[in-house]
Design a protein around this motif. Sequence first.
Motif, PDB file in Angstrom:
ATOM      1  N   UNK A  83       0.826  -1.203   0.000  1.00 10.86           N
ATOM      2  CA  UNK A  83       0.000   0.000   0.000  1.00 10.86           C
ATOM      3  C   UNK A  83       0.864   1.258   0.000  1.00 10.86           C
ATOM      4  N   UNK A  84       1.948   1.226   0.736  1.00 12.78           N
ATOM      5  CA  UNK A  84       2.857   2.377   0.757  1.00 12.78           C
ATOM      6  C   UNK A  84       3.491   2.599  -0.619  1.00 12.78           C
ATOM      7  N   UNK A  85       3.780   1.501  -1.304  1.00 14.17           N
ATOM      8  CA  UNK A  85       4.391   1.623  -2.629  1.00 14.17           C
ATOM      9  C   UNK A  85       3.446   2.306  -3.605  1.00 14.17           C
ATOM     10  N   UNK A  86       2.185   1.879  -3.629  1.00 11.97           N
ATOM     11  CA  UNK A  86       1.232   2.430  -4.594  1.00 11.97           C
ATOM     12  C   UNK A  86       0.667   3.785  -4.177  1.00 11.97           C
ATOM     13  N   UNK A  87       0.607   4.048  -2.879  1.00 14.69           N
ATOM     14  CA  UNK A  87       0.010   5.294  -2.408  1.00 14.69           C
ATOM     15  C   UNK A  87       1.032   6.406  -2.151  1.00 14.69           C
ATOM     16  N   UNK A  88       2.284   6.018  -1.928  1.00 18.21           N
ATOM     17  CA  UNK A  88       3.304   7.023  -1.619  1.00 18.21           C
ATOM     18  C   UNK A  88       4.416   7.028  -2.656  1.00 18.21           C
ATOM     19  N   UNK A  89       5.072   5.860  -2.837  1.00 16.48           N
ATOM     20  CA  UNK A  89       6.262   5.814  -3.696  1.00 16.48           C
ATOM     21  C   UNK A  89       5.942   6.176  -5.143  1.00 16.48           C
ATOM     22  N   UNK A  90       4.973   5.498  -5.745  1.00 25.52           N
ATOM     23  CA  UNK A  90       4.672   5.767  -7.154  1.00 25.52           C
ATOM     24  C   UNK A  90       4.183   7.191  -7.404  1.00 25.52           C
ATOM     25  N   UNK A  91       3.233   7.723  -6.604  1.00 28.98           N
ATOM     26  CA  UNK A  91       2.842   9.126  -6.837  1.00 28.98           C
ATOM     27  C   UNK A  91       3.996  10.105  -6.679  1.00 28.98           C
ATOM     28  N   UNK A  92       4.847   9.877  -5.674  1.00 27.57           N
ATOM     29  CA  UNK A  92       5.973  10.783  -5.471  1.00 27.57           C
ATOM     30  C   UNK A  92       7.018  10.661  -6.574  1.00 27.57           C
ATOM     31  N   UNK A  93       7.113   9.472  -7.158  1.00 24.20           N
ATOM     32  CA  UNK A  93       8.089   9.243  -8.229  1.00 24.20           C
ATOM     33  C   UNK A  93       7.527   9.519  -9.617  1.00 24.20           C
ATOM     34  N   UNK A  94       6.251   9.845  -9.723  1.00 23.18           N
ATOM     35  CA  UNK A  94       5.636   9.990 -11.050  1.00 23.18           C
ATOM     36  C   UNK A  94       6.351  10.992 -11.954  1.00 23.18           C
ATOM     37  N   UNK A  95       6.851  12.151 -11.450  1.00 17.67           N
ATOM     38  CA  UNK A  95       7.625  13.028 -12.348  1.00 17.67           C
ATOM     39  C   UNK A  95       8.908  12.369 -12.861  1.00 17.67           C
ATOM     40  N   UNK A  96       9.557  11.575 -11.978  1.00 16.57           N
ATOM     41  CA  UNK A  96      10.777  10.863 -12.380  1.00 16.57           C
ATOM     42  C   UNK A  96      10.442   9.780 -13.393  1.00 16.57           C
ATOM     43  N   UNK A  97       9.342   9.062 -13.152  1.00 20.57           N
ATOM     44  CA  UNK A  97       8.915   8.027 -14.101  1.00 20.57           C
ATOM     45  C   UNK A  97       8.619   8.649 -15.456  1.00 20.57           C
ATOM     46  N   UNK A  98       7.958   9.794 -15.440  1.00 20.45           N
ATOM     47  CA  UNK A  98       7.624  10.474 -16.682  1.00 20.45           C
ATOM     48  C   UNK A  98       8.883  10.889 -17.445  1.00 20.45           C
TER      49      UNK A  98
END
Length: 299
Positions: A200-215
């Motif tokens: 849950x932490x990965x999908x709710x915190x890590x991915x949203x916070x990393x979304x600019x980096x992923x982009x």
Amino acid sequence: MKFRSMSENIAGYAFISPFIIGFLAFTIIPMAISLYLSFTNYDLFSTPKWIGLDNYIEMFTGDEKFWHSLQVTFTYVLAGVPLRLTFALCVAMLLNRASKGVGIYRTLFYLPSIIGGSVAVAIMWRNIFGNDGTINALLFFMGINKKILWYQDPTSALWTLILLSIWQFGSSMLIFLAGLKNIPPTYYEAASVDGANGLQQFFKITLPQLSPIIFFNLVMQTISAFMTFTPAYIISKGEGGPLDGTLLYSLYLFQKAFNFFQMGYASAMAWVMLLIVGLLTLILFKTSSYWVHYESKED
């Protein structure tokens, strides 16, 4: 005062002049010449002959290899880029944990990206998947006596290129690692207090916070994947085989330009590729507002 301001402007222009001259000489002027050549019949040895849109018409209506090379390239990009980014993120999360010797591991994981685009690595990769290569030797050691002819099947040959692209994940990994270190630990502490598990932490915190980096990684790696040439050229020995299974667009463009001396046609192919990459990049930017989250962005 006016003289001083003029002197400062001249000094500024003098400092940026190397970039301006280089940009004009090695980017703008070659692009303009390439655009002109795309409307001509040019074989490198004779004067270009203006033929209008004939190269483009032939490309879209009479060249089956053009469409096949596009199909192979899109398969390479759509399979390779997501797998590469996924693997890079997984490794970055492992290396983000404080442990002894983590700096050495980061260096070792980054090394393939430093040497990954070289001819030597492509030759090594071709030998690894050769008929008597390392992979078949490992399979024989595991009890599989039948040799797999990796480069004699179009699908498996293309997947060797995709695996090579995944292996070169170091640059994306470092960018992900930098992004992970910028996520405040208090977010995870608060989530743990609320009872959120690791997933849950990965999908709710890590991915949203990393979304600019992923982009950012997605855009850069997509552009880079469309430009892939050296591995396809070395592994297929410049032919794009078997059955054109590894005939990436860049390799087919090279064949048209330097094997068949159809430089006008190759220039037209280059501009079509530029438009395709530009369109895909535009689509990524337009859709980013739906899944990329910026903390400083105002609603």
